[in-house]
Design a protein around this motif. Structure first.
Motif, mmCIF file in Angstrom:
data_model
loop_
_atom_site.group_PDB
_atom_site.id
_atom_site.type_symbol
_atom_site.label_atom_id
_atom_site.label_comp_id
_atom_site.label_asym_id
_atom_site.label_seq_id
_atom_site.Cartn_x
_atom_site.Cartn_y
_atom_site.Cartn_z
ATOM 1 N N GLU A 1 3.461 0.607 -15.010
ATOM 2 C CA GLU A 1 2.134 -0.144 -15.867
ATOM 3 C C GLU A 1 0.803 0.009 -14.984
ATOM 4 O O GLU A 1 -0.572 0.561 -15.188
ATOM 5 N N LEU A 2 0.765 -0.260 -13.578
ATOM 6 C CA LEU A 2 -0.244 0.100 -12.373
ATOM 7 C C LEU A 2 -0.666 1.682 -13.204
ATOM 8 O O LEU A 2 -1.514 1.658 -12.723
ATOM 9 N N PRO B 1 -14.686 3.754 -11.364
ATOM 10 C CA PRO B 1 -13.826 2.767 -12.294
ATOM 11 C C PRO B 1 -13.411 1.733 -10.359
ATOM 12 O O PRO B 1 -12.660 2.546 -9.488
ATOM 13 N N VAL B 2 -12.481 0.674 -10.709
ATOM 14 C CA VAL B 2 -12.390 -0.477 -9.871
ATOM 15 C C VAL B 2 -11.589 -1.076 -10.736
ATOM 16 O O VAL B 2 -11.367 -1.875 -11.906
ATOM 17 N N LEU B 3 -10.083 -1.123 -10.320
ATOM 18 C CA LEU B 3 -8.365 -2.019 -10.850
ATOM 19 C C LEU B 3 -8.186 -2.954 -9.636
ATOM 20 O O LEU B 3 -8.302 -2.604 -8.431
ATOM 21 N N ALA C 1 0.810 -1.598 0.469
ATOM 22 C CA ALA C 1 0.339 0.006 -0.188
ATOM 23 C C ALA C 1 1.305 1.097 -0.169
ATOM 24 O O ALA C 1 0.409 2.567 -0.594
ATOM 25 N N GLU C 2 2.032 1.312 0.901
ATOM 26 C CA GLU C 2 3.140 2.657 0.841
ATOM 27 C C GLU C 2 3.985 2.432 -0.813
ATOM 28 O O GLU C 2 3.246 3.372 -1.351
ATOM 29 N N LEU C 3 3.958 1.732 -1.353
ATOM 30 C CA LEU C 3 3.992 1.902 -2.499
ATOM 31 C C LEU C 3 3.651 2.270 -3.652
ATOM 32 O O LEU C 3 4.212 3.201 -4.294
ATOM 33 N N ILE C 4 2.468 1.757 -3.643
ATOM 34 C CA ILE C 4 1.424 2.132 -4.823
ATOM 35 C C ILE C 4 1.398 3.999 -4.071
ATOM 36 O O ILE C 4 0.904 4.559 -4.889
ATOM 37 N N TYR D 1 -7.741 -5.327 -14.259
ATOM 38 C CA TYR D 1 -6.879 -6.495 -13.159
ATOM 39 C C TYR D 1 -5.218 -6.458 -13.344
ATOM 40 O O TYR D 1 -5.531 -6.135 -14.809
ATOM 41 N N MET D 2 -4.908 -6.630 -12.993
ATOM 42 C CA MET D 2 -3.535 -6.856 -12.224
ATOM 43 C C MET D 2 -3.318 -8.350 -11.487
ATOM 44 O O MET D 2 -3.412 -7.886 -10.515
#
Length: 313
Positions: free
Chosen positions: A104-105, A71-73, A10-13, A95-96
């Protein structure tokens, strides 16, 4: 919003999102996600599937049942076909699978946000065609105000005669030159309001029927439930049966020209459609794979002497 129970992930994102100027909130379980979305709906939700209290699939199911269109990824460590199909069926926009590239995210986040913020009908719309040039390359004349002559100075040109006053209509309201039964006017005028456009005819490929006007799909008269993405793919192929559609072409039907959405999304939709329109999804006879190229929709009965398919009913 980032919904992820792994604090490091979560911190990275969060760092990547904040670097692009986004304000980020974080939830560690599914129930917290639902509470925060109901209190203040975010522009986008990055949702991990494996979370405590309520997993990501349950969160999507509840959000879509409440008619929330954010939107939901979806982020998932599950890579099986059934898991991906279920997530898309419930309403995930993309999705990933883990592990994933943060760059890419971010590209997918930009794509989803751009598509969500675009006005209806604007995505993928071509720019308007320029007006055709006048013969001889002459520039169109600009309108002049009353009393403006050729030199552009008021009063420089001769005064123009006033147009003749039309005669009053004869009794009964009909004028010469009006269409019979019309309301008068210039020849050919007098027409009433334009008739409503005719509904788009249904597309038939053998026993399969796709009705764009009603947004309905049927096999042998039995209704088939399709997601919006599945319907767009099926309608595009039903309009041109036996044509081979590349994955990229079908991807444009799904998401316009957003190049960061993976063509794997098309494969997932096709596999899901086969479960709905094929008797044996592992041995399809309608929605066929053309190896190395893409997919095509065909009538399995045509080669057996059945009626010709692909017509509009």
């Amino acid at each position: 919003m980032v919904a992820e129970d792994d604090d490091k992930q979560a911190e990275l994102i969060r760092r990547y999102l904040e670097r692009e100027g986004h304000t980020v909130t974080h939830a560690r379980d599914g129930l917290s996600v639902l509470e925060r979305v109901r209190h203040h709906e975010p522009d986008l939700l990055i949702l991990d599937v494996m979370m405590p209290r309520a997993d990501g699939l349950d969160v999507i199911r509840v959000l879509r049942a409440e008619s929330r269109e954010l939107p939901v990824l979806m982020l998932t460590a599950r890579s099986t076909e059934d898991d991906l199909l279920l997530g898309l069926d419930l309403g995930a926009d993309d999705y990933m699978t883990k592990p994933y590239s943060p760059r890419e995210l971010m590209a997918r986040v930009r794509t989803l946000l751009r598509r969500a913020r675009a006005p209806p009908g604007a995505r993928g719309a071509p720019p308007p065609a320029p007006a055709p040039p006048r013969r001889g390359g002459a520039r169109p004349r600009e309108p002049r105000g009353p009393g403006v002559g050729l030199g552009g100075v008021a009063g420089a040109g001769p005064p123009r005669p006033a147009p003749p006053t039309p005669p009053p209509p004869p009794p009964g309201g009909w004028r010469p030159g009006a269409a019979p039964g019309g309301r008068g006017g210039a020849p050919g005028g007098g027409r009433g309001p334009a008739p409503p456009p005719e509904p788009e005819p249904a597309l038939r490929v053998g026993a399969l029927t796709v009705d764009p006007g009603r947004h309905e799909v049927g096999i042998d008269g039995v209704a088939v439930e399709c997601t919006p993405g599945e319907f767009r793919l099926l309608a595009a192929m039903a309009a041109e049966p036996d044509r081979v559609f590349s994955r990229q072409r079908l991807l444009e039907e799904l998401h316009g020209f957003d190049r960061y959405i993976s063509t794997r999304t098309v494969d997932v939709h096709v596999m899901n459609l086969r479960k709905k329109i094929e008797r044996s999804p592992r041995r399809p006879v309608r929605l066929l794979t053309v190896f190395g190229v893409g997919y095509k929709l065909t009538d399995p009965e045509r080669g057996r002497g059945g009626p010709r398919s692909g017509h509009r009913g």
